[in-house]
Design an enzyme around this catalytic site. Structure first.
Site, PDB file in Angstrom:
ATOM      1  N   CYS A 142       0.928  -1.238   0.027  1.00  0.00           N
ATOM      2  CA  CYS A 142      -0.040  -0.016   0.138  1.00  0.00           C
ATOM      3  C   CYS A 142       1.159   1.257  -0.016  1.00  0.00           C
ATOM      4  O   CYS A 142       1.877   1.361   0.962  1.00  0.00           O
ATOM      5  CB  CYS A 142      -0.802   0.021   1.281  1.00  0.00           C
ATOM      6  N   LYS A 294       7.994  12.988   5.042  1.00  0.00           N
ATOM      7  CA  LYS A 294       6.557  12.454   5.513  1.00  0.00           C
ATOM      8  C   LYS A 294       6.401  12.537   7.001  1.00  0.00           C
ATOM      9  O   LYS A 294       7.206  12.005   7.805  1.00  0.00           O
ATOM     10  CB  LYS A 294       6.208  11.039   5.158  1.00  0.00           C
ATOM     11  N   LYS A 297       4.882   8.589  12.918  1.00  0.00           N
ATOM     12  CA  LYS A 297       5.061   8.109  14.349  1.00  0.00           C
ATOM     13  C   LYS A 297       6.579   7.454  14.408  1.00  0.00           C
ATOM     14  O   LYS A 297       7.408   7.815  15.310  1.00  0.00           O
ATOM     15  CB  LYS A 297       4.187   7.182  14.899  1.00  0.00           C
TER      16      LYS A 297
END
Ligand code: MSP
Length: 644
Positions: A142, A294, A297
């Site tokens: 993905c 980007k 976390k």
């Protein structure tokens, strides 16, 4: 006229971050802008609380999904309060009325024959909470979540999305503004160029129980997107609440590019199956990266809205986000970028214009704004024209979600008004009795410019605009709270009084009079020319240098530099100053000293650090050796005191 604007409802598997804050600030700005236009506005945001993601996150914390969702949803609510978000409604997808509406819609669509039972195999991405097509994968993963989707085969319920494909294509063609900016409309049309598959809208309770039970089969819960999208209807009382009648036909959704497909394809086809008219518009923005990377976390670069509010204030942060991102494209956040924008646009340009204009009205006219005398001065006409052009452009851009362009237009007026001060030299007019009327005119025009700025900045920086209105003593007046009555030149009533203002923007003092200090007026009178030829400066020129007392709080060496120390000093406010004194002082020696600084020195980046001022020091040579002593002041002088 009515407006209904929504943000996505945010997943409660993580705390709010910069990206969520941006969408919510954009929607808030638009809602405030529409209220400024006198419209009846409904603004909705909220949280999306069902599905695999949330169940997984709660499991990791060892708590029940409900408890977990309660916690994070409250954090979103609190964050939006801190950001001054003016939403009319905060919806939670776990609200009872929402659950009931989702079940009603499922039953209606099922009864209509648009939901059927079938077996399905597909590639499921938990991050996206949906099955992905082969085409969407990049290197088998993905592209958004960088993980390979899981192959899942199961029996499920399906929504006949394919039945509405042509109707949707026609709708997009017939309504060019249905999806904007255009790049996203094209992306959707290109996707619709291929046959659309039906949408799997259930999950067996053997795999997931945290969801809304299908009304026609208790062994399944609803797929989270089929549940979440319906929030836009529940929040306005679908099917028979008065708000639904009032707002549905004008619904505008705001999202980022990551959730384009659910909003531009699933949602309109669902709405068509319900027999409703599609929403009016979908506004799609790009992504915020952090330092060109980007935000994630795992990288540890997630920016929290609260940190930004604490560091830059909510209006500074709002201004930056709206001015920096070209709506529709990605943008990069960095502390350097926000500091640079706040210093140049807010403290220097706008702050400077405000403080100079107000202080002259106070000084020369005891704060009273006298009427302008009709004049044929080209400068006056130009100022008025730029203000009028700006008002027009501002409205066009705000309607199109081109906030950065609207703000550019506003700042053209700010820049011209600053020039207007320089070219009209009110300080010279004040000296000549026969120039009284001209001075009144110049000061009125400046006050009127400030009033117009207050009006148009209201949606972007509500708190600052309120303070500006207070200083102009027009709080609550239509001329600063309604674009219809205030959006024309001359709406500021003459005869009003200006109040003394505190600091509107944190760095106001840093920027004050910068323009004059750096660029002496071209039209110097002959005396002044003579004075400077003789090596003198005038008192006016000296006054342009803002010397202040500041206490050194911390001092440390700048990495990789033998010459530089970085000081945190307290003037009226905390500042960072980088000074070339490391060869003469140990950092500790400076702590606690009360030194003198040039407070309106143009901020500069030195070795990557923003230096907000310059300290004064005496330097001389004894033999071959250079000596340097930092200028200090004696006695109990307050930090921030002006030296004159
Ligand atoms: N729950 C779904 C939305 C359902 S709406 C019926 C969801 N939630 S989310 O928490 O992941 O929020 C996604 C949205 O947050 C984006 O569409 C965008 O509005 C905002 N952003 C999240 N990260 C972002 C950036 N890095 N930059 C800009 N906005 C982004 O998807």
């Amino acid at each position: 006229m009515t407006t209904y604007i929504t943000t996505p409802i945010y997943y409660v598997n993580a705390q709010p971050h910069l990206g969520h804050a941006y969408s919510t600030i954009v929607a808030d700005t638009y809602a405030r802008y529409k209220r400024l236009c006198g419209e009846d506005v409904r603004f909705q945001t909220g949280t999306d609380e069902h599905g695999d993601k949330i169940a997984e996150a709660a499991g990791k914390e060892g708590v029940q999904p409900r408890e977990y969702a309660d916690n994070i949803s409250a954090m979103f609510k609190q964050s939006w309060q801190r950001l001054n978000i003016s939403n009319d409604y905060f919806i939670r997808s776990t609200d009872d009325d929402h659950v009931a509406v989702v079940q009603k819609i499922l039953q209606d669509v099922y009864d209509k024959g648009d939901i059927y039972f079938d077996e399905y195999s597909g590639l499921y991405c938990t991050g996206c909470e949906r099955f992905l097509t082969d085409k969407e994968l990049v290197d088998g993963k993905c592209p958004d979540h960088q993980v390979a989707p899981k192959e899942i085969t199961e029996q499920n319920y399906f929504f006949r999305m394919s039945r509405y494909q042509q109707q949707l294509i026609d709708h997009i063609h017939n309504n060019p503004e249905f999806i904007t900016p255009e790049r996203y409309r094209n992306e959707v049309l290109s996707f619709l160029g291929e046959p659309l598959e039906d949408l799997c809208i259930s999950r067996p309770t053997s795999r997931l129980t945290w969801g809304i039970t299908l009304p026609f089969d208790k062994n399944f819960v609803t797929y989270v997107w089929f549940d979440a999208l319906i929030n836009y209807l529940t929040g306005i009382g679908y099917p028979d609440g008065p708000n639904f009648q009032k707002y549905w036909s004008v619904a505008e959704h705001l999202i980022a590019k990551d959730i384009l497909k659910p909003h531009a394809i699933y949602w309109p086809t669902m709405i068509m199956a319900m027999g409703l008219e599609p929403y009016k518009k979908l506004h799609v923005h790009g992504f915020w990266n952090v330092n060109e990377t980007k935000m994630s976390k795992s990288i540890g670069n997630v920016v929290r809205p609260q940190t930004l509010v604490d560091t830059y204030g909510r209006d500074g942060m709002r201004y930056f986000l709206l001015r920096e991102m070209s709506f529709g494209l990605d943008a990069s956040f960095s502390d350097e970028a926000i500091v640079a924008r706040m210093n140049s646009d807010l403290a220097n340009d706008l702050g400077n214009l405000f403080s100079r204009s107000l202080s002259m009205i106070i000084k020369y006219r005891d704060g009273k704004v006298n009427p302008a005398v009709k004049s044929s001065d080209e400068n006056d006409r130009q100022l008025q024209k730029i203000a009028e052009d700006m008002l027009e452009k501002y409205q066009v851009c705000m309607e199109k979600f081109e906030f950065h362009k609207a703000l550019q237009a506003v700042w053209e007026l700010v820049a011209y008004a600053n020039k207007y001060i320089v070219s009209n030299e009110p300080w010279a007019l004040a000296k000549a009795a026969e120039k009284r009327e001209r001075l009144d005119t110049v000061l009125y025009n400046l006050a009127e410019t400030l009033r117009i700025l207050t009006l148009v900045l209201r949606p972007v920086m509500p708190e600052s605009a309120e303070k500006m209105a207070e200083v102009l003593q027009v709080t609550g007046a239509p001329c600063v709270s309604n674009l219809g009555s205030g959006g024309r030149w001359g709406a500021l009533p003459a005869g009003g009084v200006i109040a003394e203002s505190g600091q509107l923007f944190p760095r106001l003092e840093v920027a004050k009079k910068k323009e004059k200090a750096n660029q002496p007026d071209k039209k110097k009178d002959t005396n002044r020319e003579k004075e400077s030829e003789a090596g003198y400066i005038t008192f006016e020129e000296f006054k342009n240098v803002e010397l202040r007392v500041a206490e050194v709080l911390t001092a440390e060496r700048v990495k990789k530099s033998e010459r530089l120390l970085q000081l945190e000093v307290m003037a009226h406010e905390k500042r960072t100053i980088v000074a070339g004194i490391a060869e003469y002082y140990q950092p500790d020696e400076l702590i606690g000293k009360k030194i003198l600084i040039v407070a309106n020195m143009k901020p500069a980046k030195i070795m990557g650090i923003y230096s907000q001022g310059m300290l004064l020091a005496a330097k001389n040579k004894v033999g071959d050796k250079e000596q340097l002593a930092v200028t200090t002041v004696d006695g109990a002088v307050e930090n921030g005191s002006r030296v004159a």
